[in-house]
Design an enzyme around this catalytic site. Sequence first.
Site, mmCIF file in Angstrom:
data_model
loop_
_atom_site.group_PDB
_atom_site.id
_atom_site.type_symbol
_atom_site.label_atom_id
_atom_site.label_comp_id
_atom_site.label_asym_id
_atom_site.label_seq_id
_atom_site.Cartn_x
_atom_site.Cartn_y
_atom_site.Cartn_z
ATOM 1 N N CYS A 133 -5.230 6.206 29.824
ATOM 2 C CA CYS A 133 -4.377 7.037 30.684
ATOM 3 C C CYS A 133 -2.960 6.498 30.823
ATOM 4 C CB CYS A 133 -5.027 7.238 32.046
ATOM 5 S SG CYS A 133 -5.174 5.731 33.032
ATOM 6 N N ASP A 157 -8.886 1.362 30.339
ATOM 7 C CA ASP A 157 -7.780 1.436 31.286
ATOM 8 C C ASP A 157 -7.236 0.030 31.474
ATOM 9 O OD1 ASP A 157 -5.962 2.421 33.111
ATOM 10 O OD2 ASP A 157 -7.421 2.875 34.684
ATOM 11 N N ARG A 210 -1.217 15.985 30.638
ATOM 12 C CA ARG A 210 -1.113 15.931 32.092
ATOM 13 C C ARG A 210 -0.290 17.114 32.597
ATOM 14 N NH1 ARG A 210 -1.707 11.258 35.026
ATOM 15 N NH2 ARG A 210 -1.446 12.679 36.805
ATOM 16 N N GLN A 227 -6.109 13.227 36.119
ATOM 17 C CA GLN A 227 -6.126 12.568 34.816
ATOM 18 C C GLN A 227 -7.296 13.046 33.969
ATOM 19 O OE1 GLN A 227 -3.916 10.147 33.404
ATOM 20 N NE2 GLN A 227 -5.118 10.786 31.628
ATOM 21 N N HIS A 235 -9.273 9.657 40.300
ATOM 22 C CA HIS A 235 -8.052 10.162 39.658
ATOM 23 C C HIS A 235 -8.409 11.461 38.924
ATOM 24 C CE1 HIS A 235 -4.122 10.285 38.179
ATOM 25 N NE2 HIS A 235 -4.062 9.211 37.416
ATOM 26 N N ARG A 278 0.010 10.632 45.925
ATOM 27 C CA ARG A 278 -0.473 9.451 45.194
ATOM 28 C C ARG A 278 -0.540 8.337 46.230
ATOM 29 N NH1 ARG A 278 -0.371 8.001 39.595
ATOM 30 N NH2 ARG A 278 0.031 5.785 39.210
#
Length: 316
Positions: free
Chosen positions: A273, A234, A301, A146, A143, A116
């Site tokens: 998310c 988001d 996830r 996700q 991402h 990450r």
Amino acid sequence: MQLKTLPSTVAPRHFIDLSALDGRTLRRIVDMAHAMKAAGRRPPKDLTPVDVGEKILIMIFEKPSTRTRVSFDVAMRQLGGQTIGLNDKDTQLGRGEPLSDTAKVLSRYGDAMMLRVNAHATLTELAAHATIPVINGLSELSHPCQIVADVMTFEEARGSITGATVAWAGDGNNVAASWIHAATRLDFRLRLACPPQLNPERAVLEWAKAEGGKIELTDDANAAVAGADCVVTDTWVSMGQADAAKRKQLLGPYAVDERLMRRAKRDAIFMHCLPAYRGHEVAATVIDGPQSVVFDEAENRLHAQKAILAWCLGVG
């Protein structure tokens, strides 16, 4: 003790961007995620690498993480392997060691690495020199993990995503970019409503156009959401962004409230998310309401991560 090496002829399966996968491969990974969830804590034998008990996933976090850290850790353990979790202060990455050296060393210790990161270039350079799979746990450009979970969540609620319409309201950020990649590869329509100052990267839009993606971009949230099967947003301010006040002002008209949700289909679902900030990008009545699937999305996830790991380690 002899250090582990891999034959130079073995090409690792990196998971950096959904755009690097063809539609068939992405479909296979999503289907594997569904199968992982249906199987529970013990994944199906046909989806588990034969020697997974000897596998080690190295996880490196330059950014704080809740869902990515825990879901990857639990996913690898449920597959039967082990994990090592590090932050940038635990490694030489933050001290100027060449990424090529880091990639070569970690390739001799572990069987896959998930990162990450702050800079997408960190992932691509590591992947260029690693002989084990490199997985993008998040970068400033995309991402992908996700979105595997998001597609899985959509299909649990509404059936196949092929031919559906997904609406995005807000910042054209890294998550939006991976939605663009997924829409192009899995053949669904994606409408993005963004303030012009925060549109998705031009290169992503041009890639989608060249690949025949059904991508529509507007600055009108009402137009984007009209008749959609799913509405996604988001957070307005991500980690490390200093212009919070300006971003909130730009993104105010794109907040997902009950009025905007009524523009979508009556059985439309809402996704985010997480982490979410009620009263900013989404109203509490929406995220905590009957159309919200955000906690299914968060759970998924884990199952998506198991599928991604299995694929990277040679399944499918």
